[in-house]
Design a protein around this motif. Sequence first.
Motif, PDB file in Angstrom:
ATOM      1  N   UNK A   1       2.285 -55.656 -67.555  1.00  0.00           N
ATOM      2  CA  UNK A   1       2.482 -54.429 -66.784  1.00  0.00           C
ATOM      3  C   UNK A   1       3.094 -54.731 -65.415  1.00  0.00           C
ATOM      4  N   UNK A   2       2.611 -55.778 -64.756  1.00  0.00           N
ATOM      5  CA  UNK A   2       3.128 -56.109 -63.423  1.00  0.00           C
ATOM      6  C   UNK A   2       4.595 -56.519 -63.511  1.00  0.00           C
ATOM      7  N   UNK A   3       4.962 -57.250 -64.547  1.00  0.00           N
ATOM      8  CA  UNK A   3       6.381 -57.613 -64.718  1.00  0.00           C
ATOM      9  C   UNK A   3       7.250 -56.358 -64.854  1.00  0.00           C
ATOM     10  N   UNK A   4       6.755 -55.397 -65.618  1.00  0.00           N
ATOM     11  CA  UNK A   4       7.505 -54.150 -65.796  1.00  0.00           C
ATOM     12  C   UNK A   4       7.574 -53.362 -64.492  1.00  0.00           C
ATOM     13  N   UNK A   5       6.493 -53.354 -63.731  1.00  0.00           N
ATOM     14  CA  UNK A   5       6.490 -52.654 -62.451  1.00  0.00           C
ATOM     15  C   UNK A   5       7.462 -53.296 -61.472  1.00  0.00           C
ATOM     16  N   UNK A   6       7.527 -54.614 -61.473  1.00  0.00           N
ATOM     17  CA  UNK A   6       8.460 -55.304 -60.570  1.00  0.00           C
ATOM     18  C   UNK A   6       9.909 -54.985 -60.939  1.00  0.00           C
ATOM     19  N   UNK A   7      10.174 -54.878 -62.245  1.00  0.00           N
ATOM     20  CA  UNK A   7      11.523 -54.534 -62.680  1.00  0.00           C
ATOM     21  C   UNK A   7      11.854 -53.086 -62.320  1.00  0.00           C
ATOM     22  N   UNK A   8      10.850 -52.211 -62.418  1.00  0.00           N
ATOM     23  CA  UNK A   8      11.064 -50.790 -62.129  1.00  0.00           C
ATOM     24  C   UNK A   8      11.200 -50.543 -60.631  1.00  0.00           C
ATOM     25  N   UNK A   9      10.403 -51.262 -59.822  1.00  0.00           N
ATOM     26  CA  UNK A   9      10.417 -51.085 -58.365  1.00  0.00           C
ATOM     27  C   UNK A   9      10.614 -52.439 -57.687  1.00  0.00           C
ATOM     28  N   UNK A  10      11.827 -52.947 -57.634  1.00  0.00           N
ATOM     29  CA  UNK A  10      12.071 -54.292 -57.094  1.00  0.00           C
ATOM     30  C   UNK A  10      11.712 -54.447 -55.622  1.00  0.00           C
ATOM     31  N   UNK A  11      11.643 -53.354 -54.882  1.00  0.00           N
ATOM     32  CA  UNK A  11      11.309 -53.430 -53.459  1.00  0.00           C
ATOM     33  C   UNK A  11       9.828 -53.191 -53.184  1.00  0.00           C
ATOM     34  N   UNK A  12       9.031 -53.140 -54.230  1.00  0.00           N
ATOM     35  CA  UNK A  12       7.591 -52.899 -54.090  1.00  0.00           C
ATOM     36  C   UNK A  12       6.840 -54.229 -54.129  1.00  0.00           C
ATOM     37  N   UNK A  13       6.018 -54.488 -53.124  1.00  0.00           N
ATOM     38  CA  UNK A  13       5.162 -55.679 -53.136  1.00  0.00           C
ATOM     39  C   UNK A  13       3.901 -55.354 -53.931  1.00  0.00           C
ATOM     40  N   UNK A  14       3.664 -56.073 -55.030  1.00  0.00           N
ATOM     41  CA  UNK A  14       2.517 -55.812 -55.893  1.00  0.00           C
ATOM     42  C   UNK A  14       1.523 -56.957 -55.767  1.00  0.00           C
ATOM     43  N   UNK A  15       0.278 -56.617 -55.506  1.00  0.00           N
ATOM     44  CA  UNK A  15      -0.788 -57.608 -55.413  1.00  0.00           C
ATOM     45  C   UNK A  15      -1.819 -57.348 -56.501  1.00  0.00           C
ATOM     46  N   UNK A  16      -2.408 -58.425 -57.000  1.00  0.00           N
ATOM     47  CA  UNK A  16      -3.499 -58.320 -57.967  1.00  0.00           C
ATOM     48  C   UNK A  16      -4.745 -58.921 -57.337  1.00  0.00           C
ATOM     49  N   UNK A  17      -5.837 -58.169 -57.371  1.00  0.00           N
ATOM     50  CA  UNK A  17      -7.102 -58.664 -56.844  1.00  0.00           C
ATOM     51  C   UNK A  17      -8.162 -58.593 -57.943  1.00  0.00           C
ATOM     52  N   UNK A  18      -8.799 -59.721 -58.202  1.00  0.00           N
ATOM     53  CA  UNK A  18      -9.897 -59.724 -59.170  1.00  0.00           C
ATOM     54  C   UNK A  18     -11.076 -58.963 -58.564  1.00  0.00           C
TER      55      UNK A  18
END
Length: 309
Positions: free
Chosen positions: A109-126
């Motif tokens: 999902x994160x890979x797809x989000x990065x492709x969809x919004x290349x200027x969006x910084x995405x962080x994952x927190x456990x």
Amino acid sequence: MDMRHFRYFVAVARERNFSRAAETLHIAQPPLSRQIQQLEDDLGVALIDRSNRPFTLTEAGRFFYEQAVQMLAKADHIREQTRRIGHSKREVFIIGCVASTLYGGIPDLVRRMRARWPNLDIEIREMMSTEQVVALKEGRIDLGFGRVRFNDTEVERLTLREERLFLALPKAHPKALPNELVQLRDVEGETLIVYPSKPRPSFADEVLNLLAEHNVSPGNVEEVREIQTALGLVAATMGVSIIPAASQRQRPDDVCYRMIADEKATSPIIMSYRQKDANNRIAEIKTLIGEMYADNPTWLQLSELRLAR
């Protein structure tokens, strides 16, 4: 209390010596001792047992140390992220998720989000399921993926799929037969290792409730903080554990995994988000998840879908 007290106490607790802690902090020892005494007076409990040399922490001291370490780490993270956001001017989108989802759809999902919004910084927190609700309401995360069902008027929850559960067994266990299904009743009398031990309710409670519904009584229940610890104890022949299907990728050399045949032996994957955000980026993320499911990846094949492909 302020952050200085947390830093001072953590240094003292780690060094087990006021002089060395003072050197680490670049302050004199007497002021440090006074600060720790002031902290204890403020709390009304002793944090340090000074009768031993080197001194030890009391039970309250150990708890305070654990919390102080987390507080300092959180403060450092806030400082770092604030600076980064201020310099980059980029939007940050933070996803909280339970650890087991990292072996399923979250990376895709994160890979797809990065492709969809290349200027969006995405962080994952456990983050545990119950922690995600508080974090969403406080604005610390924007999206959550957990496994515990609950209701909150401010948080919308969508069950994406039901993932099959597996029994993790030591390699030498009599029931660790190749390609054999097991039943929930096979846990009867076994030492069962559940996780996480806290916060509760959690996946541990989901497992225990499932066993109770089937009148299955483990011989003993051991609670641990993380799935990695649970599987490590299984590998050490100290018990068995029930895990979601995607988590089988861990410790493949010394743990055997068998699917539980009972139809109700599943665990939900639940997406959580703030109700007020439902019509913004969240709607597009649902579309991305639908596209991801349509590709039918390997990790999805042991799940019953709730969100349409």
